[in-house]
Design a protein around this motif. Structure first.
Motif, PDB file in Angstrom:
ATOM      1  N   ARG A  55       9.586   3.295  10.892  1.00  0.00           N
ATOM      2  CA  ARG A  55       8.373   2.901  10.504  1.00  0.00           C
ATOM      3  C   ARG A  55       7.029   3.796  10.675  1.00  0.00           C
ATOM      4  NH1 ARG A  55       5.996  -2.522  14.393  1.00  0.00           N
ATOM      5  NH2 ARG A  55       4.128  -2.785  13.190  1.00  0.00           N
ATOM      6  N   LYS A  56       7.236   4.600  11.667  1.00  0.00           N
ATOM      7  CA  LYS A  56       6.287   5.880  11.893  1.00  0.00           C
ATOM      8  C   LYS A  56       6.199   6.647  10.741  1.00  0.00           C
ATOM      9  CE  LYS A  56       7.407   9.528  14.091  1.00  0.00           C
ATOM     10  NZ  LYS A  56       7.705  10.738  14.953  1.00  0.00           N
ATOM     11  N   TRP A  57       7.354   7.202  10.192  1.00  0.00           N
ATOM     12  CA  TRP A  57       7.378   8.004   9.240  1.00  0.00           C
ATOM     13  C   TRP A  57       6.635   6.955   7.963  1.00  0.00           C
ATOM     14  CZ3 TRP A  57      13.322   8.974   9.178  1.00  0.00           C
ATOM     15  CH2 TRP A  57      13.448   9.997  10.121  1.00  0.00           C
ATOM     16  N   MET A  58       6.866   6.019   7.571  1.00  0.00           N
ATOM     17  CA  MET A  58       6.301   5.147   6.512  1.00  0.00           C
ATOM     18  C   MET A  58       4.595   5.477   6.804  1.00  0.00           C
ATOM     19  SD  MET A  58       8.984   1.999   6.305  1.00  0.00           S
ATOM     20  CE  MET A  58       7.826   1.017   5.306  1.00  0.00           C
ATOM     21  N   GLN A  59       4.478   4.785   7.819  1.00  0.00           N
ATOM     22  CA  GLN A  59       2.939   4.967   8.247  1.00  0.00           C
ATOM     23  C   GLN A  59       2.300   6.117   8.127  1.00  0.00           C
ATOM     24  OE1 GLN A  59       3.104   2.908  12.052  1.00  0.00           O
ATOM     25  NE2 GLN A  59       2.930   0.820  11.107  1.00  0.00           N
ATOM     26  N   SER A  60       2.667   7.096   8.378  1.00  0.00           N
ATOM     27  CA  SER A  60       2.402   8.630   8.184  1.00  0.00           C
ATOM     28  C   SER A  60       2.292   8.794   6.877  1.00  0.00           C
ATOM     29  CB  SER A  60       3.290   9.593   9.002  1.00  0.00           C
ATOM     30  OG  SER A  60       3.399   9.436  10.517  1.00  0.00           O
ATOM     31  N   ILE A  61       3.238   8.503   6.062  1.00  0.00           N
ATOM     32  CA  ILE A  61       3.131   8.691   4.604  1.00  0.00           C
ATOM     33  C   ILE A  61       1.753   8.039   4.025  1.00  0.00           C
ATOM     34  CG2 ILE A  61       4.232   8.159   2.254  1.00  0.00           C
ATOM     35  CD1 ILE A  61       6.858   8.826   3.721  1.00  0.00           C
ATOM     36  N   ARG A  62       1.592   6.841   4.395  1.00  0.00           N
ATOM     37  CA  ARG A  62       0.588   6.137   3.876  1.00  0.00           C
ATOM     38  C   ARG A  62      -0.759   6.487   4.338  1.00  0.00           C
ATOM     39  NH1 ARG A  62       0.060   0.521   7.255  1.00  0.00           N
ATOM     40  NH2 ARG A  62      -0.599   2.273   8.882  1.00  0.00           N
ATOM     41  N   ASP A  63      -0.865   7.272   5.650  1.00  0.00           N
ATOM     42  CA  ASP A  63      -2.122   7.402   6.290  1.00  0.00           C
ATOM     43  C   ASP A  63      -2.424   9.134   6.133  1.00  0.00           C
ATOM     44  OD1 ASP A  63      -2.459   4.800   6.842  1.00  0.00           O
ATOM     45  OD2 ASP A  63      -1.836   5.027   8.831  1.00  0.00           O
ATOM     46  N   GLY A  64      -1.504   9.583   5.601  1.00  0.00           N
ATOM     47  CA  GLY A  64      -1.671  11.471   5.538  1.00  0.00           C
ATOM     48  C   GLY A  64      -2.587  11.990   4.603  1.00  0.00           C
ATOM     49  N   GLY A  65      -3.144  11.184   3.961  1.00  0.00           N
ATOM     50  CA  GLY A  65      -3.983  11.919   2.571  1.00  0.00           C
ATOM     51  C   GLY A  65      -3.238  12.019   1.452  1.00  0.00           C
ATOM     52  N   TRP A  66      -2.212  11.749   1.342  1.00  0.00           N
ATOM     53  CA  TRP A  66      -1.420  12.300   0.180  1.00  0.00           C
ATOM     54  C   TRP A  66      -1.923  11.324  -0.982  1.00  0.00           C
ATOM     55  CZ3 TRP A  66       4.046  10.359  -1.241  1.00  0.00           C
ATOM     56  CH2 TRP A  66       4.657  10.893  -2.086  1.00  0.00           C
ATOM     57  N   THR A  67      -2.130  11.710  -2.069  1.00  0.00           N
ATOM     58  CA  THR A  67      -2.568  10.710  -3.228  1.00  0.00           C
ATOM     59  C   THR A  67      -1.730   9.531  -3.551  1.00  0.00           C
ATOM     60  OG1 THR A  67      -3.642  12.470  -4.303  1.00  0.00           O
ATOM     61  CG2 THR A  67      -3.415  10.602  -5.616  1.00  0.00           C
ATOM     62  N   ASP A  68      -0.441   9.817  -3.473  1.00  0.00           N
ATOM     63  CA  ASP A  68       0.431   8.697  -3.687  1.00  0.00           C
ATOM     64  C   ASP A  68       0.929   8.177  -2.437  1.00  0.00           C
ATOM     65  OD1 ASP A  68       0.438   9.150  -6.446  1.00  0.00           O
ATOM     66  OD2 ASP A  68       1.843  10.711  -6.413  1.00  0.00           O
ATOM     67  N   GLY A  69       0.388   8.342  -1.183  1.00  0.00           N
ATOM     68  CA  GLY A  69       0.891   7.798  -0.159  1.00  0.00           C
ATOM     69  C   GLY A  69       0.863   6.347   0.289  1.00  0.00           C
ATOM     70  N   ALA A  70      -0.304   5.816  -0.207  1.00  0.00           N
ATOM     71  CA  ALA A  70      -0.320   4.163  -0.127  1.00  0.00           C
ATOM     72  C   ALA A  70       0.808   3.523  -1.103  1.00  0.00           C
ATOM     73  CB  ALA A  70      -1.790   3.689  -0.205  1.00  0.00           C
ATOM     74  N   GLN A  71       0.824   3.832  -2.345  1.00  0.00           N
ATOM     75  CA  GLN A  71       1.774   3.405  -3.124  1.00  0.00           C
ATOM     76  C   GLN A  71       3.385   3.591  -2.813  1.00  0.00           C
ATOM     77  OE1 GLN A  71       1.162   4.108  -7.410  1.00  0.00           O
ATOM     78  NE2 GLN A  71       3.693   4.253  -7.406  1.00  0.00           N
ATOM     79  N   ALA A  72       3.394   4.851  -2.013  1.00  0.00           N
ATOM     80  CA  ALA A  72       4.764   4.999  -1.925  1.00  0.00           C
ATOM     81  C   ALA A  72       5.092   4.168  -0.659  1.00  0.00           C
ATOM     82  CB  ALA A  72       4.861   6.442  -1.243  1.00  0.00           C
ATOM     83  N   TYR A  73       4.079   3.828   0.365  1.00  0.00           N
ATOM     84  CA  TYR A  73       4.268   3.030   1.337  1.00  0.00           C
ATOM     85  C   TYR A  73       4.579   1.515   1.033  1.00  0.00           C
ATOM     86  CZ  TYR A  73       3.214   0.289   5.710  1.00  0.00           C
ATOM     87  OH  TYR A  73       3.295  -0.730   6.698  1.00  0.00           O
TER      88      TYR A  73
END
Length: 265
Positions: free
Chosen positions: A109-127
């Motif tokens: 869960r921590k990794w997923m939220q970090s991917i979402r919130d890390g500033g990566w262009t595709d982060g929210a979609q990947a989440y």
């Protein structure tokens, strides 16, 4: 899609990568893999200066570490903390996806939220893709099911197709071909379809690429009836297999298939 899109390609890094790859293969290719020893090697190397591209390329081998999930999770944590750009990548998302059923729920869960919130262009979609992959599996964590519901309600109220919703759509479409996921993802798709714009409609239609032969069952009937009610979703399709899949079920629902074909022309 991040998880189901094209992957691989490109050139491999030089520097220490060939040596690290040889060490990884040497430890993992044995009859009894030396996973613990390889993790120790990786941990020592993390203490040195290294280009993120080296770790990015190496991740393609490191999912094999998950035969010792807790130790693997520790080293993934260290890599992701040291190199957020490695976490926020296709390879990082794949590592998290492989970890969902092997590593403790709070860590993933921590990794997923970090991917979402890390500033990566595709982060929210990947989440969104990871969240749907997690929430539709047997014995899914309660928080993941609740969060998908919250996101769907927000979508229904706002009618805004945001990247995380696109991610939910991609995952639902590509998981639809799996018998143990079909009921769950059908419910998601039926909620997305009435409010889908052209982009989301095209995403939803990828479900027809997820099966080699379409079986006539209640989920198929619900999807096809929803398409008949929202032809804009069907028209947005770029799937080359849509008509082929309709022919699979024409005997089970000739009138419905005929109606759909009429709306295509």
């Amino acid at each position: 899609s991040v998880l189901w899109g094209p992957c691989g390609g490109g050139s491999l890094p030089s520097g220490n990568f060939p040596v690290l790859l040889a060490l990884a293969d040497g430890h993992l290719a044995r009859k009894e893999p030396k996973t613990g020893e390889l993790i120790a090697v990786l941990r020592r190397h993390l203490a040195r200066r290294e280009h993120p591209e080296v770790w990015l390329a190496l991740l393609e081998r490191l999912h094999y570490l998950l035969n010792r999930p807790e130790e693997a999770a520790d080293i993934f944590d260290e890599i992701f903390d040291a190199f957020p750009s490695v976490r926020d990548s296709l390879q990082g998302v794949l590592i998290v996806a492989w970890s969902l059923t092997r590593v403790d729920a709070e860590r993933t869960r921590k990794w997923m939220q970090s991917i979402r919130d890390g500033g990566w262009t595709d982060g929210a979609q990947a989440y969104g893709e990871l969240l749907t992959l997690l929430s539709t599996q047997p014995r899914a964590p309660a928080w993941s099911i609740k969060h998908v519901e919250e996101l769907l309600v927000t979508f229904e109220e706002s009618r805004q197709v945001i990247p995380v919703v696109v991610g939910i759509g991609y995952a639902a479409a590509h998981l639809w071909g799996l018998a143990d996921r079909r009921d769950s993802v059908t419910k998601i798709l039926l909620r997305l379809m009435p409010l889908a714009d052209e982009q989301l409609g095209s995403v939803i239609m990828e479900l027809f690429d997820s099966v080699d032969v379409m079986q006539w069952d209640s989920s198929t009937r619900e999807i096809l009836e929803a398409l008949a009610a929202t032809p804009s979703v069907m028209v947005s399709s770029r799937s080359p297999f849509f008509v082929d899949r309709l022919t699979d079920v024409i005997e089970g629902a000739p009138a419905l298939v005929g109606n759909l074909c009429q709306q295509l022309v």
